[in-house]
Design a protein around this motif. Structure first.
Motif, short mmCIF file in Angstrom:
data_model
loop_
_atom_site.label_atom_id
_atom_site.label_comp_id
_atom_site.label_asym_id
_atom_site.label_seq_id
_atom_site.Cartn_x
_atom_site.Cartn_y
_atom_site.Cartn_z
N THR A 221 -6.49 -10.23 -32.37
CA THR A 221 -6.78 -11.67 -32.37
C THR A 221 -7.94 -11.94 -31.45
O THR A 221 -7.92 -11.58 -30.27
N LEU A 222 -8.98 -12.53 -32.00
CA LEU A 222 -10.17 -12.84 -31.21
C LEU A 222 -10.07 -14.29 -30.72
O LEU A 222 -9.77 -15.19 -31.49
N VAL A 223 -10.33 -14.50 -29.44
CA VAL A 223 -10.18 -15.83 -28.83
C VAL A 223 -11.56 -16.44 -28.57
O VAL A 223 -12.43 -15.83 -27.95
N ILE A 224 -11.73 -17.66 -29.08
CA ILE A 224 -12.96 -18.43 -28.87
C ILE A 224 -12.60 -19.65 -28.02
O ILE A 224 -11.78 -20.47 -28.43
N ALA A 225 -13.17 -19.75 -26.84
CA ALA A 225 -12.89 -20.87 -25.95
C ALA A 225 -14.06 -21.84 -25.97
O ALA A 225 -15.22 -21.43 -25.82
N VAL A 226 -13.75 -23.12 -26.14
CA VAL A 226 -14.79 -24.15 -26.20
C VAL A 226 -14.54 -25.14 -25.06
O VAL A 226 -13.46 -25.73 -24.95
N ILE A 295 3.25 -25.16 -25.55
CA ILE A 295 3.40 -23.78 -26.03
C ILE A 295 2.78 -22.81 -25.03
O ILE A 295 1.69 -23.03 -24.50
N ASN A 296 3.48 -21.71 -24.77
CA ASN A 296 2.92 -20.64 -23.95
C ASN A 296 1.83 -19.93 -24.75
O ASN A 296 2.07 -19.45 -25.86
N PHE A 297 0.63 -19.86 -24.18
CA PHE A 297 -0.49 -19.29 -24.92
C PHE A 297 -0.24 -17.85 -25.34
O PHE A 297 -0.65 -17.41 -26.41
N PHE A 298 0.47 -17.08 -24.51
CA PHE A 298 0.72 -15.69 -24.85
C PHE A 298 1.66 -15.55 -26.04
O PHE A 298 1.63 -14.56 -26.77
N GLU A 299 2.51 -16.56 -26.28
CA GLU A 299 3.32 -16.57 -27.50
C GLU A 299 2.42 -16.70 -28.73
O GLU A 299 2.63 -16.06 -29.76
N ILE A 300 1.41 -17.56 -28.62
CA ILE A 300 0.49 -17.78 -29.75
C ILE A 300 -0.29 -16.51 -30.07
O ILE A 300 -0.56 -16.20 -31.24
N LEU A 301 -0.63 -15.74 -29.04
CA LEU A 301 -1.38 -14.49 -29.26
C LEU A 301 -0.61 -13.49 -30.12
O LEU A 301 -1.20 -12.59 -30.71
N HIS A 302 0.71 -13.64 -30.18
CA HIS A 302 1.52 -12.71 -30.96
C HIS A 302 1.81 -13.22 -32.37
O HIS A 302 2.65 -12.67 -33.07
N ASN A 303 1.09 -14.25 -32.81
CA ASN A 303 1.35 -14.85 -34.12
C ASN A 303 0.44 -14.30 -35.22
O ASN A 303 0.33 -14.88 -36.29
N ASP A 304 -0.26 -13.21 -34.96
CA ASP A 304 -1.07 -12.53 -35.97
C ASP A 304 -2.21 -13.38 -36.53
O ASP A 304 -2.57 -13.26 -37.70
N PHE A 305 -2.78 -14.27 -35.72
CA PHE A 305 -3.98 -14.97 -36.15
C PHE A 305 -5.18 -14.02 -36.04
O PHE A 305 -5.23 -13.18 -35.16
N ASN A 306 -6.15 -14.19 -36.95
CA ASN A 306 -7.41 -13.48 -36.78
C ASN A 306 -8.21 -14.08 -35.62
O ASN A 306 -8.85 -13.37 -34.85
N TYR A 307 -8.17 -15.41 -35.54
CA TYR A 307 -8.92 -16.11 -34.50
C TYR A 307 -8.04 -17.21 -33.89
O TYR A 307 -7.28 -17.87 -34.60
#
Length: 427
Positions: A221-226, A295-307
């Motif tokens: 999962t690639l993270v883009i911060a704006v 939502i805990n951000f690290f939970e979201i990282l485990h949701n198999d999003f590409n981005y």
């Protein structure tokens, strides 16, 4: 004292022509959004509905009239709604369809009378107001170039500086004489540090997510911060635009509100085709997580999003730890005098300055060219005019900005969210 005129047409070529023709006689300023017209003093406002802003056109009219500002309005002869609005607020200085700068200049000195507009008033009286869908921002005009036979000189750096000097005060970040950062106390960075600093080896990112980009797919999962250089500069709009672009490439995308805001909650309640999930909601094919979802951000990282796109809000108050962890960092900024010093504060973050991408909103090509020249060595992009962030019409900008993290086999398809609003909101 010279009368002060706001040129607020959102038609770049017309704006530039008017500035060149009347700037010696009047104090002129090109305005890029409606709120600025309301908040600042002008004698005359040259306006079209194409001008962007949070205020609707009627609110803009009302506030300008209350302040005693005279409006010269540009519209099309078939736009009944805008004509009715003008007559309702006593705006008779209307120019239709094909625009000649000389006609606008003539109108500045020679306001139209009620008698001259009587044919428009009579026509509107004969036609019932059928409350058709608004045509705001639908102005389509032909700008008649009265100097078509005169040879145009090629734009040079000197010409650009001269034009920007007309539009930008010298107390801004950019010094138009030296083409470098102003060195004024308590306002800007030391220009030697900013522009002549040698390239340094970037430091290792803190707990950077493990992502592999190969030719035909993305692994992980690639993270883009704006983040924004200041509040209300367009970070949320930019995040949704980026997510829409990635979704058009058939990528799975999550958008996370990482600062205290109700923007995502408003979205959740505004659209009819929202799909509620146990955590967050789906809209236009990607997953939103609002701040109120906690939502805990690290939970979201485990949701198999590409981005995952993080809406960080204003950089001064954002979660800098998560911003540092992101794979791609984008800073949204403006180009106006009062916006540039805020970008200054971000540029003091030396570890981040050269590892970020800079996205400038509410700019025209000439202003952006000048800013980009002064930020030499930094990766800069100009935001196109996109009132609807769910409309994928920024392909060229985002494909360039994200070229290093997009699989090469993605097919670009345009997709627009149909705007069906609940309960009359947004009608």
């Amino acid at each position: 004292m010279k009368r002060k005129i706001a040129i607020a047409t959102a038609i770049e070529r017309l704006n530039e022509t008017l500035i060149e023709k009347i700037n010696n006689k009047y104090t002129c300023e090109i305005v890029l959004y409606r709120g600025y017209l309301i908040e600042h003093a002008f004698d005359i406002v040259i306006l079209s509905s194409r001008l962007d802003g949070e205020e609707d056109l009627e609110t803009t009219f009302l506030e300008l009239i209350k302040q005693g500002k005279r409006i010269i309005f540009l519209t099309t002869s078939d736009n009944e709604e805008e004509k009715r609005l003008c007559i309702k607020y006593g705006v008779f200085d209307i120019i239709f369809d094909s625009l000649k700068p000389s006609d606008i200049i003539h109108l500045i000195e020679n306001p139209k009378s009620v008698k001259e507009m009587s044919h428009v008033i009579e026509t509107l009286r004969e036609k019932p107001d059928d409350n058709n869908e608004s045509k705001t921002n639908s102005l389509k005009v032909e700008i008649v170039d009265e100097s078509i036979n005169q040879p145009k000189s090629e734009p040079t750096k000197k010409n650009i500086v001269h034009k920007i000097n007309k539009l930008t005060k010298k107390n801004s970040l950019l010094d138009v004489d030296s083409n470098e950062l102003n060195g004024k106390e308590n306002n800007t960075l030391d220009k030697m540090n900013l522009y002549k600093e040698g390239k340094k080896e970037p430091k290792e990112d803190i707990e950077r997510p493990v992502v592999t980009i190969i030719k035909d797919k993305i692994i992980g999962t690639l993270v883009i911060a704006v983040t924004g250089s200041m509040q209300r500069i367009g970070t949320t709009h930019t995040c949704i635009s980026i997510a829409s672009y990635l979704k058009s490439l058939n990528q799975s995308v999550g958008v996370v509100e990482m600062h205290e805001s109700d923007n995502f909650s408003i979205l959740r309640n505004a659209y009819e085709d929202v799909i509620e999930k146990e955590k967050g909601f789906l809209l236009n094919g990607f997953h939103f997580y609002s701040y109120e979802d906690s939502i805990n951000f690290f939970e979201i990282l485990h949701n198999d999003f590409n981005y995952i796109v993080l809406d960080m809000g204003d950089f001064k108050t954002c979660n800098k730890t998560e911003f540092l962890r992101a794979n791609i960092r984008i800073v949204v900024s403006g180009v106006k005098d009062w916006e540039i010093p805020n970008l200054d504060q971000y540029l003091k973050e030396k570890d981040l300055k050269n590892k970020s991408k800079y996205y400038f909103t509410f700019s025209n090509k000439e202003l952006f060219k000048f800013v980009k020249y002064n930020l030499s060595g930094l990766e800069c992009y100009m935001a196109p005019f996109t009132p609807d962030p769910f409309t994928v019409d920024e392909n060229e900008v985002f494909s360039s900005m994200l070229k290093d993290v997009i699989p090469t086999n993605t097919m670009k398809k345009k997709k627009r969210l149909f705007n069906i609003w609940k309960g009359g909101i947004g009608k």
